[in-house]
Design a protein around this motif. Structure first.
Motif, PDB file in Angstrom:
ATOM      1  N   TRP A 120     -31.920 -10.829  70.443  1.00  0.00           N
ATOM      2  CA  TRP A 120     -31.667 -10.650  69.018  1.00  0.00           C
ATOM      3  C   TRP A 120     -31.171 -11.963  68.416  1.00  0.00           C
ATOM      4  O   TRP A 120     -30.920 -12.938  69.137  1.00  0.00           O
ATOM      5  N   THR A 121     -31.023 -11.963  67.080  1.00  0.00           N
ATOM      6  CA  THR A 121     -30.497 -13.140  66.378  1.00  0.00           C
ATOM      7  C   THR A 121     -29.238 -12.746  65.614  1.00  0.00           C
ATOM      8  O   THR A 121     -29.101 -11.611  65.143  1.00  0.00           O
TER       9      THR A 121
ATOM     10  N   LYS B  55     -26.462 -16.458  61.909  1.00  0.00           N
ATOM     11  CA  LYS B  55     -26.708 -17.893  61.772  1.00  0.00           C
ATOM     12  C   LYS B  55     -28.103 -18.283  62.269  1.00  0.00           C
ATOM     13  O   LYS B  55     -28.456 -19.454  62.296  1.00  0.00           O
ATOM     14  N   GLY B  56     -28.849 -17.270  62.645  1.00  0.00           N
ATOM     15  CA  GLY B  56     -30.210 -17.524  63.108  1.00  0.00           C
ATOM     16  C   GLY B  56     -30.304 -17.980  64.553  1.00  0.00           C
ATOM     17  O   GLY B  56     -31.357 -18.456  65.002  1.00  0.00           O
ATOM     18  N   VAL B  57     -29.194 -17.830  65.291  1.00  0.00           N
ATOM     19  CA  VAL B  57     -29.190 -18.212  66.719  1.00  0.00           C
ATOM     20  C   VAL B  57     -29.734 -17.052  67.536  1.00  0.00           C
ATOM     21  O   VAL B  57     -29.387 -15.885  67.305  1.00  0.00           O
ATOM     22  N   PHE B  58     -30.578 -17.333  68.492  1.00  0.00           N
ATOM     23  CA  PHE B  58     -31.139 -16.309  69.363  1.00  0.00           C
ATOM     24  C   PHE B  58     -30.205 -16.073  70.547  1.00  0.00           C
ATOM     25  O   PHE B  58     -29.725 -17.035  71.179  1.00  0.00           O
ATOM     26  N   LEU B  59     -29.955 -14.789  70.848  1.00  0.00           N
ATOM     27  CA  LEU B  59     -28.988 -14.429  71.880  1.00  0.00           C
ATOM     28  C   LEU B  59     -29.556 -13.382  72.842  1.00  0.00           C
ATOM     29  O   LEU B  59     -30.452 -12.609  72.489  1.00  0.00           O
ATOM     30  N   SER B  60     -28.971 -13.375  74.024  1.00  0.00           N
ATOM     31  CA  SER B  60     -29.231 -12.319  75.011  1.00  0.00           C
ATOM     32  C   SER B  60     -28.115 -12.410  76.045  1.00  0.00           C
ATOM     33  O   SER B  60     -27.151 -13.175  75.874  1.00  0.00           O
TER      34      SER B  60
ATOM     35  N   THR C  78     -27.640 -18.401  74.807  1.00  0.00           N
ATOM     36  CA  THR C  78     -28.109 -18.636  73.430  1.00  0.00           C
ATOM     37  C   THR C  78     -29.081 -19.801  73.386  1.00  0.00           C
ATOM     38  O   THR C  78     -29.131 -20.623  74.303  1.00  0.00           O
ATOM     39  N   ALA C  79     -29.835 -19.841  72.273  1.00  0.00           N
ATOM     40  CA  ALA C  79     -30.756 -20.960  72.039  1.00  0.00           C
ATOM     41  C   ALA C  79     -31.121 -20.975  70.557  1.00  0.00           C
ATOM     42  O   ALA C  79     -30.977 -19.975  69.856  1.00  0.00           O
ATOM     43  N   THR C  80     -31.613 -22.107  70.106  1.00  0.00           N
ATOM     44  CA  THR C  80     -31.923 -22.242  68.681  1.00  0.00           C
ATOM     45  C   THR C  80     -33.261 -21.613  68.321  1.00  0.00           C
ATOM     46  O   THR C  80     -33.515 -21.312  67.152  1.00  0.00           O
TER      47      THR C  80
ATOM     48  N   LEU D 241     -34.936 -19.768  74.309  1.00  0.00           N
ATOM     49  CA  LEU D 241     -34.129 -18.724  74.949  1.00  0.00           C
ATOM     50  C   LEU D 241     -34.923 -18.070  76.088  1.00  0.00           C
ATOM     51  O   LEU D 241     -34.392 -17.829  77.170  1.00  0.00           O
ATOM     52  N   GLU D 242     -36.173 -17.773  75.799  1.00  0.00           N
ATOM     53  CA  GLU D 242     -37.014 -17.164  76.832  1.00  0.00           C
ATOM     54  C   GLU D 242     -37.141 -18.095  78.045  1.00  0.00           C
ATOM     55  O   GLU D 242     -37.132 -17.649  79.197  1.00  0.00           O
TER      56      GLU D 242
END
Length: 443
Positions: A60-61, A64-69, A84-86, A91-92
């Motif tokens: 999900w994001t 702030k538009g950061v991708f998380l898992s 996290t990743a931008t 992220l994948e």
């Protein structure tokens, strides 16, 4: 046809896209294989990502538009840690790399687990041992000892990480008692387990080698009876008879291999060195012989652990560094060599300059050893090998008052203690010994 210089081929993903769009008929074999491997890897990575999302954590994001898992982590309170990743792609990539690294660690651990028994370590260690020597017969002897002492012993399937000084010492003492091992037999037997455990230490499978923490009392080892002098050398009344047999054999059959025996009495070389002598090894003045090669058994192991039949091959080195030497040729040695060379020329025998030839080819050591045992039988004495000639040569030089260091150099020993301890025997008959005692103790 794909051009590897094309910018679209720079990244693995772009290269996959580019190759996959090419007409398959335009791809060469290397590119087809690369395409197949890329497809296989992408399929694996997609499966990893799918399993992560379905069975563990979604992606999900935040605002702030950061991708998380999350990634599994048993050290954390909830058994997971955030990642996290931008971008989603980054992220994948992190998720996939995490599972790939974890899988690799498991594989490494399995491999390490596999190498925790002597049974599995032995073949790897023996391979290293084979790289350390040119003597393949030595490797076969080790393998024979493994079969004799280890293959039916439960210790080879025990986890080496459970080995302790106490466990191994008890095992060694039982082995000494059950097998009634001599000092040499114990050394050969224990060398295998000791060096296998050294191998395990080198590969960080165990922290130290417990077999190096104890010794077996020499008094527990079976004593080897000292051999009688007459069984180790040719006595003064035996040598002339043996040489007479050899010359008669040569004169009757014209076979120069018979003359290897009287020549051996003059040179004192090892049998493998004797067979490997070439005419070019003789110095220009004819007084010295350069011993620089030998004939030795070459043995190869089949994949199933059995051995191919051994072959005798000439190798351009000696048994040790001390073995490469110049030895003196007595007048009798020169006469014998001249007779051999003349006979070879007369019969048109030649094989790369080797001195001893039969049927146009260099003879093997067995031909000489068989002859001398036959001669022993003819003169009705106990069977003696050509190695006993070497002992006779050394004992003769000692009896003649030759300096021990000069003898050591002549015979190619590293240490004079080897010469004295293993090659010094009494060549005289009992009658000669009695006469000498009478003279020595006379008033």
């Amino acid at each position: 046809m794909c051009n590897s210089n094309n910018d679209s081929c720079n990244s693995p993903l772009n290269k996959w896209t580019f190759l996959s769009k090419c007409d398959i008929m335009d791809l060469d074999t290397e590119e087809l294989l690369e395409l197949y491997n890329m497809k296989k890897q992408l399929k694996k990575e997609n499966a990893i990502l799918q399993e992560h999302i379905e069975n563990f954590y979604h992606i999900w994001t935040n605002d702030k538009g950061v991708f998380l898992s999350y990634l599994p982590d048993s050290t954390k309170p909830k058994g997971r840690k955030p990642v996290t990743a931008t971008t989603k792609e980054k992220l994948e990539r992190k998720i996939i790399d995490f599972y790939l690294e974890r899988e690799q660690k498991k594989e490494n651990q399995k491999e390490q687990e596999r190498l925790t028994t002597l049974r599995n370590i032995y073949s790897l260690w023996l391979n290293i041992k084979g790289l350390e020597t040119n003597a393949t017969s030595y490797i076969r002897r080790i393998d024979n000892d493994w079969n004799a002492y280890y293959t039916t012993d439960p210790i080879i399937d025990m986890d080496i990480r459970t080995f302790t000084k106490a466990i191994l010492k008890e095992w060694a003492l039982n082995k000494v008692r059950d097998k009634e091992l001599t000092k040499t037999q114990y050394y050969n037997m224990s060398m295998i387990i000791r060096q296998c455990l050294d191998y395990a230490v080198d590969h960080e499978l165990i922290p130290l080698n417990p077999y190096n923490q104890f010794t077996v009392d020499k008094k527990l080892l079976k004593k080897v009876k000292q051999p009688e002098d007459g069984t180790q050398v040719f006595l003064t009344n035996e040598r002339p008879l043996i040489e007479c047999e050899a010359w008669a054999d040569f004169e009757e059959k014209g076979c120069t291999s018979a003359l290897a025996i009287p020549l051996a009495f003059q040179l004192g070389v090892r049998l493998g060195e004797l067979i490997a002598i070439k005419e070019t090894d003789i110095s220009p003045d004819g007084k010295y012989l350069h011993i620089q090669r030998m004939v030795q058994k070459q043995e190869r192991q089949r994949p199933d652990g059995s051995w191919y039949p051994a072959r005798w091959e000439a190798v351009e080195h000696t048994k040790s560094s001390a073995g490469d030497r110049m030895i003196y040729l007595t007048k009798e040695a020169r006469r014998i060599i001249k007779t051999i060379i003349d006979s070879n020329k007369e019969n048109g025998f030649y094989d790369d300059g080797f001195l001893f030839i039969h049927g146009g080819k260099r003879i093997n050591p067995r031909a000489v050893d068989t002859r001398i045992r036959k001669y022993c039988d003819h003169i009705n004495i106990s069977s003696k090998s050509t190695h006993k000639i070497r002992k006779t040569y050394i004992s003769s030089l000692l009896d003649g008052g030759i300096n021990i260091n000069e003898i050591r150099k002549q015979v190619g020993h590293e240490d004079e203690r080897t010469t004295l301890k293993n090659y010094c025997f009494n060549r005289k008959t009992s009658v000669e010994n009695e006469s000498d005692m009478e003279k020595a103790l006379a008033i």
